[in-house]
Design an enzyme around this catalytic site. Structure first.
Site, mmCIF file in Angstrom:
data_model
loop_
_atom_site.group_PDB
_atom_site.id
_atom_site.type_symbol
_atom_site.label_atom_id
_atom_site.label_comp_id
_atom_site.label_asym_id
_atom_site.label_seq_id
_atom_site.Cartn_x
_atom_site.Cartn_y
_atom_site.Cartn_z
ATOM 1 N N HIS A 152 0.818 -1.212 0.000
ATOM 2 C CA HIS A 152 0.000 0.000 0.000
ATOM 3 C C HIS A 152 0.856 1.267 0.000
ATOM 4 O O HIS A 152 1.853 1.345 0.696
ATOM 5 C CB HIS A 152 -0.875 -0.039 1.269
ATOM 6 C CG HIS A 152 -1.751 1.151 1.441
ATOM 7 N ND1 HIS A 152 -1.801 1.869 2.613
ATOM 8 C CD2 HIS A 152 -2.626 1.757 0.597
ATOM 9 C CE1 HIS A 152 -2.680 2.852 2.485
ATOM 10 N NE2 HIS A 152 -3.184 2.804 1.279
ATOM 11 N N GLU A 162 0.845 -0.528 -4.921
ATOM 12 C CA GLU A 162 -0.148 0.514 -5.188
ATOM 13 C C GLU A 162 0.519 1.861 -4.996
ATOM 14 O O GLU A 162 1.255 2.065 -4.037
ATOM 15 C CB GLU A 162 -1.327 0.363 -4.224
ATOM 16 C CG GLU A 162 -2.417 1.393 -4.438
ATOM 17 C CD GLU A 162 -2.606 2.351 -3.265
ATOM 18 O OE1 GLU A 162 -3.653 2.996 -3.212
ATOM 19 O OE2 GLU A 162 -1.705 2.471 -2.408
ATOM 20 N N ASP A 171 -0.150 6.292 -5.454
ATOM 21 C CA ASP A 171 -1.165 7.349 -5.545
ATOM 22 C C ASP A 171 -0.742 8.354 -6.602
ATOM 23 O O ASP A 171 0.365 8.882 -6.534
ATOM 24 C CB ASP A 171 -1.294 8.055 -4.197
ATOM 25 C CG ASP A 171 -1.682 7.083 -3.095
ATOM 26 O OD1 ASP A 171 -2.840 6.655 -3.089
ATOM 27 O OD2 ASP A 171 -0.821 6.742 -2.262
ATOM 28 N N HIS A 192 0.647 10.789 -1.712
ATOM 29 C CA HIS A 192 -0.619 10.591 -1.003
ATOM 30 C C HIS A 192 -0.986 11.824 -0.191
ATOM 31 O O HIS A 192 -2.073 12.368 -0.320
ATOM 32 C CB HIS A 192 -0.536 9.364 -0.090
ATOM 33 C CG HIS A 192 -1.845 8.987 0.532
ATOM 34 N ND1 HIS A 192 -2.426 9.723 1.548
ATOM 35 C CD2 HIS A 192 -2.692 7.962 0.282
ATOM 36 C CE1 HIS A 192 -3.577 9.155 1.887
ATOM 37 N NE2 HIS A 192 -3.763 8.093 1.140
ATOM 38 N N ASP A 245 -3.680 4.426 -7.974
ATOM 39 C CA ASP A 245 -4.808 5.030 -7.259
ATOM 40 C C ASP A 245 -4.891 6.477 -7.734
ATOM 41 O O ASP A 245 -4.123 7.329 -7.299
ATOM 42 C CB ASP A 245 -4.549 4.931 -5.753
ATOM 43 C CG ASP A 245 -5.742 5.382 -4.933
ATOM 44 O OD1 ASP A 245 -6.642 6.036 -5.498
ATOM 45 O OD2 ASP A 245 -5.770 5.113 -3.724
#
EC number: 4.6.1.-
Length: 285
Positions: free
Chosen positions: A12, A32, A34, A47, A91
């Protein structure tokens, strides 16, 4: 034949290039990141605060540099190549976009991937890519994205692309029917991932929506191919999610799932996914 469910172990919030090998070393087979926009241009992997407990929220990189680095880790023959790194989720923080920026943003993400990850179709990175959008209303993003690859003569690369319409979260997550409708508007049929979850400091809840989604995935006319759950950091939560039938876990600690997959009662039912596992294929309970 190996009848165990293949599991995607998604690290993450990996937004700085230095974090990539660290998370892969912990056993992640997927990452993942952002993607933050300036206008309709994907500019940073970042993020920002707040974020999951125990994590540095402000690590970042320029999007083009991040993609070039992902390419190195996923191109056979490169010194950094990792055989086990098979997929990444972008994301896409499209909440900052005005309605008329959504489609151009999709076009721009396609151009960035084409140039900096796929190397214009010439021996680029081999990992699968999931485009995760926080709003089912942003289906024009996908239309713009696909249009660019077709126009540039690289429609074949769409084989490597999946989609995850994950929100909006407020006032409540969209129904599966509304999500399915959005995919139809996006012109997407297949390659569908669905995410469900909470920040790592939220109480877990009863997984009701997760169970409903899994039931839908496993039904005769299900439209979902893979379901992942986030952010799962504890052994108990990891086991609960696997028991329910998820295909992926998004975690701040990929080593936790690696440990669980070695345990009796789990090692005979689940295994870490490899490059040979098709992420767009439904594995039914």
């Amino acid at each position: 034949a190996d009848n165990r469910r293949p599991i995607w172990n998604l690290a993450h919030m990996v937004n700085a290039v230095a974090q990539i090998p660290s998370f892969l070393d912990l056993g992640a087979n997927a990452l993942e990141a952002d993607v933050t926009f300036k206008g309709s241009v994907p500019t940073y992997t970042y993020h920002g605060t707040p974020c999951d407990f125990g994590r540095d929220c402000i690590r970042w990189e320029y999007f083009n540099v991040f993609l070039k680095t992902l390419k190195e880790y996923t191109t056979p023959g490169n010194a950094k190549y990792r055989d086990g790194f098979i997929l990444f989720v972008l994301d896409l923080k499209t909440g900052s976009l005005s309605n008329d920026q959504v489609r151009p943003a999709g076009e721009n993400v396609a151009k960035e991937l084409l140039q900096n990850y796929w190397n214009n179709g010439n021996n680029g990175g081999r990992a699968y890519v999931v485009l995760s959008l926080p709003d089912i209303g942003h289906y024009e993003f996908v239309r713009g994205f696909k249009e660019v690859l077709k126009k540039e003569g690289h429609e074949d690369l769409l084989e490597k692309v999946g989609y995850d319409f994950s929100g909006p979260y407020l006032p409540s997550l969209p129904t599966l029917d509304a999500t399915h409708e959005a995919y139809k508007k996006a012109g997407v049929d297949g390659h569908i991932w669905l995410s469900d979850g909470l920040t790592n400091f939220s109480p877990l809840g009863d997984m009701a929506r997760l169970k409903e989604a899994i039931k839908s995935r496993d039904s005769a006319n299900g439209f979902i191919n893979k379901i992942y759950y986030w952010s799962v950091d504890k052994v108990s939560t990891t086991k609960a999610a696997l028991d329910v039938g998820v295909d992926g876990i998004m975690t701040n600690h990929p080593n936790v799932l690696i440990g669980v997959l070695k345990e009796n009662g789990y090692n005979d039912k689940y295994r870490l996914a490899t490059y040979d596992d098709n992420p767009w294929e439904t594995f039914k309970n």
